[in-house]
Scaffold this active site. Structure first.
Site, short mmCIF file in Angstrom:
data_model
loop_
_atom_site.label_atom_id
_atom_site.label_comp_id
_atom_site.label_asym_id
_atom_site.label_seq_id
_atom_site.Cartn_x
_atom_site.Cartn_y
_atom_site.Cartn_z
CG HIS A 165 17.32 -22.10 -23.95
ND1 HIS A 165 17.81 -21.67 -25.17
CD2 HIS A 165 17.71 -23.40 -23.82
CE1 HIS A 165 18.48 -22.66 -25.74
NE2 HIS A 165 18.41 -23.72 -24.96
CB CYS A 253 20.87 -16.91 -28.33
SG CYS A 253 19.29 -16.90 -27.54
C1 CIR Z 1 17.96 -24.04 -31.15
O1 CIR Z 1 16.84 -24.54 -31.22
O2 CIR Z 1 18.87 -24.57 -30.53
C2 CIR Z 1 18.20 -22.73 -31.88
N1 CIR Z 1 17.34 -22.65 -33.02
C3 CIR Z 1 17.97 -21.54 -30.98
C4 CIR Z 1 18.92 -21.45 -29.83
C5 CIR Z 1 18.71 -20.20 -29.05
N2 CIR Z 1 19.66 -20.10 -28.02
C6 CIR Z 1 19.42 -19.56 -26.83
O3 CIR Z 1 18.28 -19.24 -26.53
N3 CIR Z 1 20.42 -19.48 -25.97
#
Ligand code: CIR
Length: 258
Positions: A165, A253
């Site tokens: 992201h 996150c």
């Molecule tokens: C994913 O791949 O969606 C999760 N393992 C990690 C999400 C992390 N979220 C973020 O950076 N906002």
């Protein structure tokens, strides 16, 4: 998402037993210890409460190993929330509980097909937004964001394939400032918006910070980034993030702020 001085509330979600199955393709190769993850997550929540944030903790969702990463599910602006369509289809089932919690306080707007967007790709800086076009966020998702925040401006930036992201590699440690690694996001978009503090590529993960006035939550273990932030007058609050990083998650996150 309000200016940091005005952040009052956060939604977070507990670590499920299934967390060991969380998706990991970028920073991490998968969590290894749910108890440690819970300790780190609890320390994060305690830190938020230490900054006087009113934290609502949602119960974990065993069906969704990535459910702690609530940031991806909504973008908040003032008294409205845009419910995103995650670019990771399997994560969309995380949303009802988050929507219900946000709906207690905010008006909800649903993103429609074919848009996809993860909140981790949305960064507010001052009175504009930057949206990362990534494997999770497409042009229709960016347009839905633009419609949602109008008349505030949205700048698009391409996220390199080796990063999840926008906010995995770039956040704002304060008004007019951005933090980014020296090797990425070099097309001039960021420089047109703010002063960009560049850190060594090896400290990319350290670019994700959360600011509360002159205090900043940072991930433990990124000394160059920490010393630059201290030189800018910030007081640092480092948190151990190894089990969160292992599932490609960063500090931002874990919360939806409003
Ligand atoms: C994913 O791949 O969606 C999760 N393992 C990690 C999400 C992390 N979220 C973020 O950076 N906002």
């Amino acid at each position: 998402m309000r200016h940091s001085e005005a952040i009052a509330r956060a939604i977070v979600r507990g670590v499920p037993n299934s967390y060991l199955q969380a998706t990991a393709r970028y920073f991490g190769s998968g969590p290894t210890d749910v108890s440690d993850a819970r300790r780190q997550h609890s320390a994060y929540i305690a830190a938020l409460r230490g900054f006087d944030i009113d934290v609502t903790e949602l119960v974990p969702d065993e069906e969704h190993p990535d459910c702690i990463f609530v940031e991806d599910l909504a973008v908040v602006l003032d008294d409205r929330a845009l419910l995103t369509r995650s670019g990771h289809a399997a994560r969309r089932g995380e949303q009802p509980a988050v929507a219900a919690a946000l709906g207690n306080d905010l008006d909800l707007v649903e993103m429609e097909m074919p848009g996809t967007l993860d909140g981790g790709d949305v960064l507010r800086i001052g009175d504009c937004f930057v949206v990362g076009l990534s494997t999770r966020t497409n042009l229709a998702g960016a347009q839905a964001l633009r419609d949602f925040v109008a008349p505030l401006l949205v700048h698009e930036i391409a996220i390199p394939d080796d990063h999840l992201h926008l906010k995995s590699i770039c956040t704002s440690p304060g008004e007019g400032l951005l933090l980014a690694p020296e090797h990425a996001l070099l097309d001039g978009t960021l420089e047109n918006i703010a002063e960009v503090i560049r850190v060594p590529a090896a400290e990319t993960y350290g670019c994700n910070v959360i600011v509360f006035g002159n205090k900043v939550l940072v991930a433990m273990g990124y000394p160059v980034t920490h010393s630059i932030l201290e030189q800018h007058g910030f007081q640092l609050h480092p948190l151990e993030m190894s089990q969160i990083r292992a599932a490609d998650g960063s500090l931002t996150c874990l919360s939806i702020f409003y």
